[in-house]
Scaffold this motif. Structure first.
Motif, short mmCIF file in Angstrom:
data_model
loop_
_atom_site.label_atom_id
_atom_site.label_comp_id
_atom_site.label_asym_id
_atom_site.label_seq_id
_atom_site.Cartn_x
_atom_site.Cartn_y
_atom_site.Cartn_z
N ILE A 165 5.70 45.98 -1.42
CA ILE A 165 4.92 44.75 -0.92
C ILE A 165 4.81 43.97 -2.19
O ILE A 165 4.89 42.59 -1.87
CB ILE A 165 3.81 45.17 -0.26
CG1 ILE A 165 3.91 45.94 1.01
CG2 ILE A 165 2.85 44.05 -0.20
CD1 ILE A 165 2.89 46.59 1.72
N SER A 166 4.22 44.51 -3.26
CA SER A 166 4.03 43.63 -4.34
C SER A 166 5.27 42.84 -4.76
O SER A 166 5.29 41.71 -5.47
CB SER A 166 3.41 44.43 -5.68
OG SER A 166 3.20 44.00 -6.75
N GLN A 167 6.43 43.43 -4.80
CA GLN A 167 7.64 42.81 -5.11
C GLN A 167 8.27 41.73 -4.13
O GLN A 167 8.20 40.40 -4.68
CB GLN A 167 8.90 43.71 -5.10
CG GLN A 167 8.68 44.75 -6.35
CD GLN A 167 9.77 45.71 -6.17
OE1 GLN A 167 10.69 46.12 -5.30
NE2 GLN A 167 9.44 47.04 -6.96
N VAL A 168 7.70 41.85 -2.93
CA VAL A 168 8.03 40.79 -1.94
C VAL A 168 7.08 39.70 -2.28
O VAL A 168 7.74 38.50 -2.25
CB VAL A 168 7.76 41.47 -0.33
CG1 VAL A 168 7.83 40.13 0.55
CG2 VAL A 168 8.97 42.21 0.04
N LEU A 169 5.62 39.68 -2.34
CA LEU A 169 5.05 38.78 -2.54
C LEU A 169 5.18 38.06 -3.83
O LEU A 169 5.07 36.60 -4.08
CB LEU A 169 3.44 39.23 -2.48
CG LEU A 169 3.20 39.96 -1.06
CD1 LEU A 169 1.83 40.31 -1.18
CD2 LEU A 169 3.27 38.88 -0.14
#
Length: 657
Positions: A449-453
């Motif tokens: 999720i952190s990479q996506v955002l």
């Protein structure tokens, strides 16, 4: 008195003969002794002290026990060098040769895209052709199976058979592997396609490992490509946590975690090792950013490839902020760029901000509410959500508003991408912040999720992630154990048993719902070493009961196969009346004894291996004599084939059995 002339002559010749014989005897004795001494001395000089010599006439006799045949030959040669070899008589023995130790059977199995190679020593009585045929099926029709095996005719060690069976089963799941097989031991070195597959195979092999077999397992997985390469840390009230942490090497991971531990990193957090690092100095840049957080006393820092975003709490002293930012910029390696943000409180009051909220239920239903810019944005976002969560699972309750940023659709879609990584939860999107909360069955969800955002929102954007991992949601952790699977199957039959046509092995219509429920359980359990056992009561002829029980067990196996259950590891076996669980003297007891049972096949339950009937993998024929007759003849047990007594005792009970 004078002796007659004839007597005198005779006496003279007699005395001369006696003297000659005496001289000859003395000469022969001297020669024998001399020869014996010479030969014995030569043998002693050669170190052949075990050999004894005696001479008789012109012959020399050698006696004693030679340690080896070579020592015996050396003694003969040595004696032949002293006297004529034709005069040397061999009366020697050779020590009995100890029985040869059986060889250590071992097999190396190498598999790759080109095929399978077999190198090693296997028992001579093994079914070599059967092994090659099985491996050809595993490798594929166009692949090559290279047979470089040797054989030896010695007894098979007890641990060879289970080791071979386990190795051949494991090979089917390992297209790039080396498997070493020895008695009671299997060593596996293999490459898998992902971390998830590696964990799945480790659990599978642990579950299927036979009792007493030693497994040395070395599975490797390729490092994932992390895009963007991300580290996100939040320091709040002296406690540091990672929403995401990436590292390119174990050394870099240790460096980052060590620096984070000094700041107050929560226990149990780790960094993913992967490919995609923008610079070999990633660890140094990460440590510099973490040190900045510590000096500022709170806030968040996000490294997205070479961009670093530092956001501190509102109200932070501006002088401290400027000093730390300047120090951090100097400490950063080349290529990395820092963007620092100090929020300023609005003294005029809070202005209404655009907001978008999406919630995902545990059942997979997703609801959207909040604001979107126009109807085109609404259609785009709704289509995007349906592609992520399914068209039937999305409920749109958004409102249109002109007061949203130009980049609003991108922020909303990034939030939906983040929500799709969860089993259930919510995402809240505002112009300056994205909040993601929920539950997941993936341990790497927070990092993903952190990479996506980070990738979708860009540097300098604030977001928070509060995601809890729950093992019950993890598809790998939720796979039941074999014992749990058997318990579930028993519960299905606790109230209603699998039923058959009277006096027959044919399942009746009432059995379908039970078998459907069992198929669902077995599909969740995966492959199990399972024995489907058929049992009858003691009425009727024993041979007919055995045939009937075998036919019924076989019918259950076929019914499960028709329901697309993998039954390669299942065995159908009839026991007839041999194993009652109740008194056959009562109708209730006979009803209880007429049953189908599901039993795990374990190493301890296997029958002893007959050396004459062993196959290459050491596995014995699992079919009973009765089963072999039923399967190979092609003629199932028919109600008419049972005698009247057997058919009568089953009628009235089998419609429930």
């Amino acid at each position: 008195m004078r002796l007659p002339l004839n007597l005198t002559v005779a006496s003279t010749f007699a005395l001369a003969g006696i003297a000659s014989l005496a001289a000859a005897s003395m000469t022969a004795t001297v020669i024998e002794e001399t020869t014996q001494e010479s030969v014995q001395a030569a043998l002693t000089e050669k170190g052949l002290v075990w050999a004894e010599t005696y001479a008789e006439g012109l012959n020399v006799f050698l006696t004693g026990t030679a340690p080896t045949e070579a020592e015996r030959f050396l003694a003969m040669s040595t004696a032949g060098g002293i006297v004529d070899a034709a005069r040397v008589i061999d009366n020697m023995n050779v020590e009995a040769i100890a029985a040869l130790e059986p060889p250590a059977y071992s097999l190396e199995i190498l598999r790759n895209e080109a095929g399978i190679s077999l190198i090693g020593l296997i028992p001579e009585i093994s079914d070599r052709a059967d092994l090659i045929a099985r491996l050809q099926k595993t490798a594929g029709r166009d692949a090559q199976v290279s047979d470089l095996m040797e054989t030896a005719d010695y007894k098979i060690p007890s641990g060879w058979s289970p080791a071979m069976r386990f190795a051949l089963d494991a090979l089917e799941d390992l297209p790039r592997s080396k498997i070493s097989v020895a008695a009671n031991e299997v060593s596996i070195t293999a490459m898998t396609d992902s971390i998830e597959e590696k964990l799945k195979l480790e659990r599978q092999f642990s579950r299927e490992l036979p009792t007493g077999l030693i497994l040395k397992l070395d599975l490797s997985a390729p490092r994932p490509v992390i895009t963007p390469f991300t580290l996100r840390a939040i320091l709040d009230e002296g406690t540091l946590r990672f929403d995401a942490c990436s590292a390119d090497t174990n050394e870099a991971k240790d460096t980052i975690l060590s620096a984070a531990a000094e700041i107050g990193l929560k226990d149990g957090q780790d960094c993913r090792i992967g490919l995609g690092v923008p610079s070999p100095q990633w660890a140094a840049a990460s440590v510099a950013a973490l040190n900045a957080l510590q000096e500022l006393g709170g806030g968040s820092v996000t490294l997205t490839d070479a961009d670093i975003s530092l956001v501190v709490p509102a109200g932070t002293d501006s002088a401290l902020f400027d000093r730390v930012v300047s120090k951090t910029e100097k400490a950063l390696p080349e290529l990395f760029a820092l963007q620092a943000t100090l929020p300023v409180l609005d003294e005029n009051g809070e202005v209404e901000k655009a907001e978008f909220i999406a919630t995902l239920s545990p059942e997979g239903l997703m609801q959207m509410r909040g604001k979107l810019g126009n109807s085109l944005s609404q259609t785009t976002i709704e289509s995007y959500a349906q592609a992520r969560f399914g068209s039937e699972n999305v409920y749109d309750a958004v409102r249109l508003s002109e007061h949203v940023p130009a980049s609003w659709p991108i922020r909303v879609m990034a939030g939906l991408d983040a929500l799709s990584k969860l089993n259930n939860g919510s995402v809240t999107v505002t112009p300056d912040h994205v909040d993601v909360t929920g539950k997941t069955g993936s341990q790497s969800a927070s990092a993903e999720i952190s990479q996506v955002l980070s990738g979708r929102l860009g540097g300098g954007q604030q977001f928070s992630i509060d995601v809890a991992y729950e093992e019950t949601l993890d598809p790998l952790a939720s796979i039941p154990t074999p014992e749990e699977c058997i318990a579930k199957l028993e519960r299905v039959q606790s109230s209603v048993k699998i039923s058959f046509e009277p006096g027959s092995g044919t399942l009746d219509a009432n059995a379908a719902p039970i078998l459907d429920a069992m198929a669902i359980i077995l599909e969740e359990c995966g492959e199990l070493p399972l024995e489907i056992q058929g049992h009858t009561d003691s009425q009727g002829r024993e041979s007919m009961n055995l045939a009937l029980s075998q036919n019924r067990a076989q019918s259950v196996l076929a019914a499960l196969r028709d329901r697309r259950i993998l039954t390669g590891s299942f065995v159908a076996k009839g026991f007839g009346e041999a194993n009652p669980i109740a008194d056959n003297g009562t109708e209730e007891g006979r009803e209880a004894n007429r049953r189908i049972e599901f039993v795990l096949i374990t190493q301890d339950e296997e029958a002893p291996v007959d050396d004459e009937d062993v196959s290459l993998d050491g596995s014995e024929d699992t079919a009973t004599e009765g089963q072999e007759t039923l399967e190979n003849s092609g003629d199932p047990v028919d109600e008419g084939a049972l005698d009247e007594e057997s058919a009568t005792q089953e009628t009235g009970a089998d419609d429930q059995n």
